[in-house]
Motif scaffolding. Structure first.
Motif, mmCIF file in Angstrom:
data_model
loop_
_atom_site.group_PDB
_atom_site.id
_atom_site.type_symbol
_atom_site.label_atom_id
_atom_site.label_comp_id
_atom_site.label_asym_id
_atom_site.label_seq_id
_atom_site.Cartn_x
_atom_site.Cartn_y
_atom_site.Cartn_z
ATOM 1 N N ILE A 1 14.345 5.344 -50.725
ATOM 2 C CA ILE A 1 13.738 5.851 -51.961
ATOM 3 C C ILE A 1 12.452 5.087 -52.272
ATOM 4 C CG2 ILE A 1 14.014 5.961 -54.466
ATOM 5 C CD1 ILE A 1 16.938 6.651 -54.017
ATOM 6 N N GLU A 2 12.505 3.765 -52.126
ATOM 7 C CA GLU A 2 11.311 2.960 -52.389
ATOM 8 C C GLU A 2 10.188 3.311 -51.415
ATOM 9 O OE1 GLU A 2 12.444 -1.134 -52.420
ATOM 10 O OE2 GLU A 2 13.837 -0.880 -54.086
ATOM 11 N N THR A 3 10.555 3.644 -50.176
ATOM 12 C CA THR A 3 9.563 4.056 -49.194
ATOM 13 C C THR A 3 8.833 5.315 -49.644
ATOM 14 O OG1 THR A 3 10.585 3.026 -47.262
ATOM 15 C CG2 THR A 3 9.338 5.029 -46.871
ATOM 16 N N VAL A 4 9.579 6.266 -50.213
ATOM 17 C CA VAL A 4 8.951 7.505 -50.684
ATOM 18 C C VAL A 4 7.929 7.213 -51.777
ATOM 19 C CG1 VAL A 4 9.370 9.720 -51.807
ATOM 20 C CG2 VAL A 4 10.938 8.909 -50.030
ATOM 21 N N PHE A 5 8.295 6.366 -52.734
ATOM 22 C CA PHE A 5 7.355 6.046 -53.812
ATOM 23 C C PHE A 5 6.188 5.198 -53.309
ATOM 24 C CE2 PHE A 5 10.969 7.281 -56.466
ATOM 25 C CZ PHE A 5 10.321 8.054 -57.424
ATOM 26 N N ALA A 6 6.465 4.286 -52.383
ATOM 27 C CA ALA A 6 5.377 3.490 -51.806
ATOM 28 C C ALA A 6 4.385 4.385 -51.078
ATOM 29 C CB ALA A 6 5.946 2.437 -50.849
ATOM 30 N N ALA A 7 4.894 5.401 -50.401
ATOM 31 C CA ALA A 7 4.008 6.331 -49.706
ATOM 32 C C ALA A 7 3.163 7.125 -50.696
ATOM 33 C CB ALA A 7 4.830 7.276 -48.830
ATOM 34 N N GLN A 8 3.762 7.513 -51.823
ATOM 35 C CA GLN A 8 2.964 8.217 -52.834
ATOM 36 C C GLN A 8 1.833 7.339 -53.356
ATOM 37 O OE1 GLN A 8 5.596 10.027 -55.848
ATOM 38 N NE2 GLN A 8 5.120 11.945 -54.796
ATOM 39 N N HIS A 9 2.134 6.070 -53.597
ATOM 40 C CA HIS A 9 1.082 5.155 -54.051
ATOM 41 C C HIS A 9 -0.001 4.984 -52.982
ATOM 42 C CE1 HIS A 9 3.402 4.393 -57.540
ATOM 43 N NE2 HIS A 9 4.296 3.597 -56.993
ATOM 44 N N ALA A 10 0.388 5.134 -51.707
ATOM 45 C CA ALA A 10 -0.563 4.960 -50.603
ATOM 46 C C ALA A 10 -1.302 6.247 -50.253
ATOM 47 C CB ALA A 10 0.179 4.429 -49.377
ATOM 48 N N GLY A 11 -1.072 7.322 -51.026
ATOM 49 C CA GLY A 11 -1.827 8.547 -50.790
ATOM 50 C C GLY A 11 -1.109 9.575 -49.955
ATOM 51 N N TRP A 12 0.212 9.661 -50.104
ATOM 52 C CA TRP A 12 0.996 10.650 -49.348
ATOM 53 C C TRP A 12 0.767 12.037 -49.942
ATOM 54 C CZ3 TRP A 12 6.478 12.384 -50.539
ATOM 55 C CH2 TRP A 12 6.969 13.207 -49.530
ATOM 56 N N THR A 13 -0.229 12.732 -49.421
ATOM 57 C CA THR A 13 -0.576 14.070 -49.888
ATOM 58 C C THR A 13 -0.984 14.934 -48.706
ATOM 59 O OG1 THR A 13 -2.930 13.562 -50.166
ATOM 60 C CG2 THR A 13 -1.483 13.142 -52.068
ATOM 61 N N LYS A 14 -1.027 16.221 -48.934
ATOM 62 C CA LYS A 14 -1.455 17.159 -47.894
ATOM 63 C C LYS A 14 -2.890 16.889 -47.465
ATOM 64 C CE LYS A 14 -1.457 22.088 -46.799
ATOM 65 N NZ LYS A 14 -1.122 23.455 -47.295
ATOM 66 N N GLU A 15 -3.680 16.367 -48.355
ATOM 67 C CA GLU A 15 -5.087 16.089 -48.036
ATOM 68 C C GLU A 15 -5.249 14.878 -47.128
ATOM 69 O OE1 GLU A 15 -4.605 18.804 -50.985
ATOM 70 O OE2 GLU A 15 -3.944 16.703 -51.224
ATOM 71 N N ARG A 16 -4.245 14.011 -47.074
ATOM 72 C CA ARG A 16 -4.400 12.746 -46.350
ATOM 73 C C ARG A 16 -3.616 12.664 -45.045
ATOM 74 N NH1 ARG A 16 -5.451 8.272 -49.737
ATOM 75 N NH2 ARG A 16 -5.191 7.010 -47.846
ATOM 76 N N VAL A 17 -2.499 13.401 -44.944
ATOM 77 C CA VAL A 17 -1.607 13.171 -43.813
ATOM 78 C C VAL A 17 -0.866 14.455 -43.478
ATOM 79 C CG1 VAL A 17 0.374 12.465 -45.217
ATOM 80 C CG2 VAL A 17 0.122 11.537 -42.924
ATOM 81 N N GLY A 18 -0.406 14.557 -42.229
ATOM 82 C CA GLY A 18 0.411 15.693 -41.809
ATOM 83 C C GLY A 18 -0.410 16.854 -41.283
ATOM 84 N N SER A 19 0.168 18.060 -41.409
ATOM 85 C CA SER A 19 -0.457 19.294 -40.917
ATOM 86 C C SER A 19 -0.758 19.210 -39.417
ATOM 87 C CB SER A 19 -1.736 19.601 -41.701
ATOM 88 O OG SER A 19 -1.445 19.826 -43.059
ATOM 89 N N HIS A 20 0.188 18.661 -38.670
ATOM 90 C CA HIS A 20 0.038 18.564 -37.221
ATOM 91 C C HIS A 20 0.601 19.802 -36.532
ATOM 92 C CE1 HIS A 20 -0.989 14.434 -38.037
ATOM 93 N NE2 HIS A 20 0.205 14.193 -38.542
ATOM 94 N N ILE A 21 0.159 20.038 -35.308
ATOM 95 C CA ILE A 21 0.698 21.099 -34.471
ATOM 96 C C ILE A 21 1.220 20.463 -33.186
ATOM 97 C CG2 ILE A 21 0.169 23.156 -33.116
ATOM 98 C CD1 ILE A 21 -1.950 23.854 -35.217
ATOM 99 N N ILE A 22 2.494 20.709 -32.891
ATOM 100 C CA ILE A 22 3.106 20.217 -31.655
ATOM 101 C C ILE A 22 3.649 21.433 -30.923
ATOM 102 C CG2 ILE A 22 4.913 18.751 -30.675
ATOM 103 C CD1 ILE A 22 4.732 17.053 -33.217
ATOM 104 N N ARG A 23 3.028 21.799 -29.800
ATOM 105 C CA ARG A 23 3.405 23.059 -29.157
ATOM 106 C C ARG A 23 3.288 22.988 -27.639
ATOM 107 N NH1 ARG A 23 -1.809 26.125 -31.784
ATOM 108 N NH2 ARG A 23 -3.436 25.089 -30.544
#
Length: 640
Positions: free
Chosen positions: A291-313
């Motif tokens: 749970i703390e990891t989730v909130f720490a990630a939010q403080h570190a900028g865990w958003t669609k604009e900053r991370v993710g949206s990968h394609i693995i194919r």
């Protein structure tokens, strides 16, 4: 158009990087390539850890790494070892100075971290004979009597059982590390290691940036193998053999990836938001640290604009100890499709609660479709914050378990899949829609009232609330359930006693005074209709329209012919006359706790009208994942 750099085995890192004057190493090209550039690597074996120095700027301004067309390019995290000395019998040794490994010695580094359950001193190193991975012995003496005893761990009884695998009892290694040297012993039996290809893994990764935030990189067409990757729980850094390391918009496609000690492709978190604190500090449960990891990630900028949206194919991923694809938080808004995943977690040298072909936490709006997943300890495990996630048109067979979905409130969709493990589905969640699947195995259903986990504003990483798993709030339509001899809990009968509408649920909850405690006493609504039940599978007691024949055996079989896979199934005479509705956003009740609709990631209505083979259904159709299933014997190619 950007620049084009070339890398070849006859090149020089003092060259210009042109086709006529190529670089020698991929890392040299990585040091100069910027947004819009392409790095073309020519045939050969590259023993290096590629560490990109720059990222792209947008989906159209990427940095692309690709193998030259028609050429075989292999990136290895290992080194070839030739100077073996015979000790006795078929046992050989090699003595390497610790400087050989730099600051990361896999024969000193033990497998370690949160949720490791069984590890009898295993390290991150490995030995390979002509590409075949050995087993690590617990004691040097075992090399003289090379029986591999591995542990199978029963998740429910919390017990371990020693098992000898007769097909893999020969090839063992053992290492000793002192202040100056690393000595590796190995039993090569009938082989002379100085006359064969013998390799040991020495690098943590094959293609993984040391820095975070290097976005929009494409990696295409390589073979990558033999990396000493560490254990990757959701509460620690999650390096893989290849991965974006907390970045956005990578494309990993058309690669062959194998022999990662732990995880192959990582689209997970980094170290600053938590690093195995449950194991190191020992003061709180891992659940609290997650749970703390989730909130720490939010403080570190865990958003669609900053991370993710990968394609693995279009990757082939096999022979890895923990995962083919792993990710916590950094996997959001990604798409995983057309991958062939097998032999994951089957060596059983160690065990922990994070092993699966695909293991994702917080897979918000992730789309997993058209994958072939087999011969894994667990096919796919989706855990925490599975919201907007869709698992569609995948083929699962010969896995110990096919699918595990845990402590999440939805909405998520599993549609048009084939599940054939004796243990087909572990359902420790709520808020799911199971539509048009073939489920030939048991479905275990559990409540989780002691772990309240986050749910989100739809299509966002913003947390909307927390909820335990009360069980129910699931939808089952148009599925084919097939029982097996000696296997119980096949079908939906385990929901007997549950309510069938939100109105009924609310009425029952308010029959007595109270607040949160009364919600623990009433079973959430379930929406179950138009399913088929064969060979002992049992239906929900309040299912109004169903096709049921407990005696009929469809004799489901997946026939694996290598590049092609076939489904063999026999269906009763009345099968084609029993049709199910096409389901979409309007027919799937909103989830109760997360209060969200079943939608596509862009917020548009989802319509579940395309079957496993890509056939679009125009109206009512037969049940199950394939629209052209017929009464009688069916033999249908489902892959290749």
């Amino acid at each position: 158009m950007g620049l084009e750099y070339h890398v070849a085995k006859n090149g020089s890192d003092n060259g210009q990087g042109t086709k006529q004057d190529p670089f020698l190493t991929i890392n040299r090209a990585a040091s100069v390539a910027v947004a819009g550039d392409t790095i073309i690597v020519h045939e050969g074996e590259y023993r290096e850890w590629v560490k990109p120095k720059h990222g792209g700027l947008s989906d159209r301004r990427r940095i692309t790494y690709q193998a030259a067309e028609g050429e075989k390019v292999v990136i290895k995290g290992s080194e070839q070892i030739k100077d073996w000395e015979l000790v006795e019998g078929s046992i050989w040794k090699v003595v390497l100075p610790n400087e050989f490994f730099g600051d990361y010695n896999p024969y000193k580094e033990e497998l370690f971290g949160d949720w490791v359950v069984y590890n009898p001193g295993r390290h991150l190193g490995d030995v390979y004979l002509n590409g075949m991975s050995f087993y690590e012995a617990e004691e040097l003496e075992q090399l003289k009597n090379p029986e591999v005893k591995t542990e199978t761990y029963d998740h429910w009884t919390r017990t371990t059982v020693s098992v000898v695998n007769p097909e893999q009892t020969k090839y063992l290694w053992y290492a000793e590390v002192d202040e100056k040297n690393t000595t590796i012993y190995a039993n090569f039996h009938d082989s002379n290691p100085n006359e064969e290809l013998v390799e040991i893994n020495v690098r943590k990764a094959c293609f993984y940036p040391e820095e975070t935030g290097l976005d929009y990189i494409t990696v295409r067409g390589f073979e990558m193998a033999q990396a000493a990757t560490p254990w990757t729980p959701p509460t620690a850094d999650q390096p893989g053999l290849i991965g974006p390391h907390w970045s956005k918009g990578w494309i990993i496609e058309d690669n062959i990836i194998h022999d990662s000690k732990c995880s192959a492709i990582s689209i997970g978190k980094e170290a600053s938001t938590g690093q195995n604190f449950r194991t190191v500090r020992k003061d709180k449960p891992g659940y609290h640290y997650q749970i703390e990891t989730v909130f720490a990630a939010q403080h570190a900028g865990w958003t669609k604009e900053r991370v993710g949206s990968h394609i693995i194919r279009n990757n082939v991923i096999y022979d890895c100890g923990q995962n083919a694809i792993v990710g916590h938080l950094g996997c959001i808004f990604s798409e995983i499709y057309n991958n062939h995943i097998y032999n994951i977690g089957i060596k059983r040298e160690f065990y922990g609660h994070e092993i699966a072909g695909i293991k994702l936490h917080a897979a918000i709006d992730v789309q997993i479709h058209n994958n072939r997943i087999h011969d894994c300890s667990l096919g796919t495990w989706l855990d925490w914050q599975i919201q907007g996630t869709r698992v569609s048109k995948n083929i699962y067979y010969r896995n110990s378990r096919d699918l595990f979905v845990e402590v999440t409130s939805g909405p998520f969709i599993f549609d048009h899949n084939i599940f054939t493990a004796d243990y087909a589905l572990d359902n420790h969640a709520q808020g799911g829609a199971y539509i048009n699947n073939l489920i030939a195995g048991k479905m275990a259903h559990f409540k989780m009232l002691d772990r309240s986990t986050p749910y989100h504003v739809p299509h966002s990483t913003e947390i909307a609330g927390f909820a335990p798993v009360y069980g129910g709030d699931d939808r089952f339509f148009n599925n084919i359930f097939v029982g097996k001899e000696g296997i119980d809990r096949v079908g939906t009968a385990q929901f007997n006693g549950y309510t069938t509408s939100l109105d009924e649920y609310i009425e029952k909850v308010h029959e007595e005074e109270g607040d949160h405690e009364v919600f623990n006493k009433v079973e959430q609504p379930v929406y179950i209709n138009q399913n088929a039940y064969f060979h002992g599978a049992e239906a929900f007691e309040r299912e109004e329209v169903k096709l049921e024949d407990k005696q009929f055996n469809p004799e489901v079989e997946i026939i694996d012919k290598g590049k092609e896979v076939y489904l063999s199934i026999e269906l009763p005479e009345n099968f084609e006359s029993f049709l199910g509705d096409i389901h979409e956003t309007d027919t799937l009740e909103r989830t109760r706790l997360s209060d969200a609709e079943f939608e596509n990631p862009d917020g548009s209505d989802v319509i579940l009208n395309t079957d496993l083979l890509g056939t679009q259904k125009e109206g009512k159709s037969v049940l199950g994942p394939i629209a052209n299933l017929k009464a009688g014997k069916n033999m249908i190619k489902i892959w290749g």
